[in-house]
Design a protein around this motif. Sequence first.
Motif, short mmCIF file in Angstrom:
data_model
loop_
_atom_site.label_atom_id
_atom_site.label_comp_id
_atom_site.label_asym_id
_atom_site.label_seq_id
_atom_site.Cartn_x
_atom_site.Cartn_y
_atom_site.Cartn_z
N UNK A 3 11.93 -15.44 8.90
CA UNK A 3 12.21 -16.15 7.65
C UNK A 3 11.91 -17.62 7.90
N UNK A 4 11.08 -18.20 7.04
CA UNK A 4 10.71 -19.62 7.15
C UNK A 4 11.16 -20.32 5.87
N UNK A 27 -1.88 -13.05 5.03
CA UNK A 27 -1.64 -11.77 5.67
C UNK A 27 -0.30 -11.82 6.42
N UNK A 28 0.53 -10.83 6.18
CA UNK A 28 1.82 -10.74 6.85
C UNK A 28 2.99 -11.21 6.01
N UNK A 29 2.73 -11.91 4.93
CA UNK A 29 3.81 -12.38 4.06
C UNK A 29 4.29 -11.21 3.21
N UNK A 47 4.33 -13.83 10.09
CA UNK A 47 3.27 -14.81 9.93
C UNK A 47 3.53 -16.00 10.84
N UNK A 48 2.53 -16.87 10.91
CA UNK A 48 2.61 -18.08 11.73
C UNK A 48 3.09 -19.23 10.85
N UNK A 92 5.53 -9.46 -7.55
CA UNK A 92 5.12 -8.38 -8.45
C UNK A 92 4.83 -7.11 -7.65
N UNK A 93 4.89 -5.99 -8.30
CA UNK A 93 4.72 -4.71 -7.63
C UNK A 93 3.34 -4.56 -6.99
N UNK A 94 2.34 -5.30 -7.45
CA UNK A 94 1.00 -5.18 -6.88
C UNK A 94 0.93 -5.74 -5.46
N UNK A 95 1.89 -6.58 -5.06
CA UNK A 95 1.89 -7.15 -3.72
C UNK A 95 2.67 -6.31 -2.73
N UNK A 96 3.40 -5.31 -3.18
CA UNK A 96 4.25 -4.52 -2.28
C UNK A 96 3.49 -3.39 -1.68
#
Length: 96
Positions: A3-4, A27-29, A47-48, A92-96
């Motif tokens: 968590x950042x 990528x990774x979020x 993520x970095x 949004x559901x498209x990112x899950x």
Amino acid sequence: MEVVDLKVCLHCKSCENAVRKTLCKIKGVKCVETNRALNKITVLGYMDRKMIIKEVRKTGRKAEVLPSSSLRPSTPRRRSRRATSAFKCILPSCFR
């Protein structure tokens, strides 16, 4: 999972949306939560930190890591269902 917490100056809804859209492409979020009143963005994922700050700065906003998140250990620990269920994700559901 890391968590950042970032301090980013968010003037309006369009600033908030621009930063959220940029962070969601990394990528990774897994989740991005914004608080315009506190000028705070919380990012959850693998993520970095330097990458997160770099991408926010590309949108033309100054970003800095809040001290509370820099004190958290970056070593992987046993996952707690309670910790992840408490984090409200607004993607949004498209990112899950």
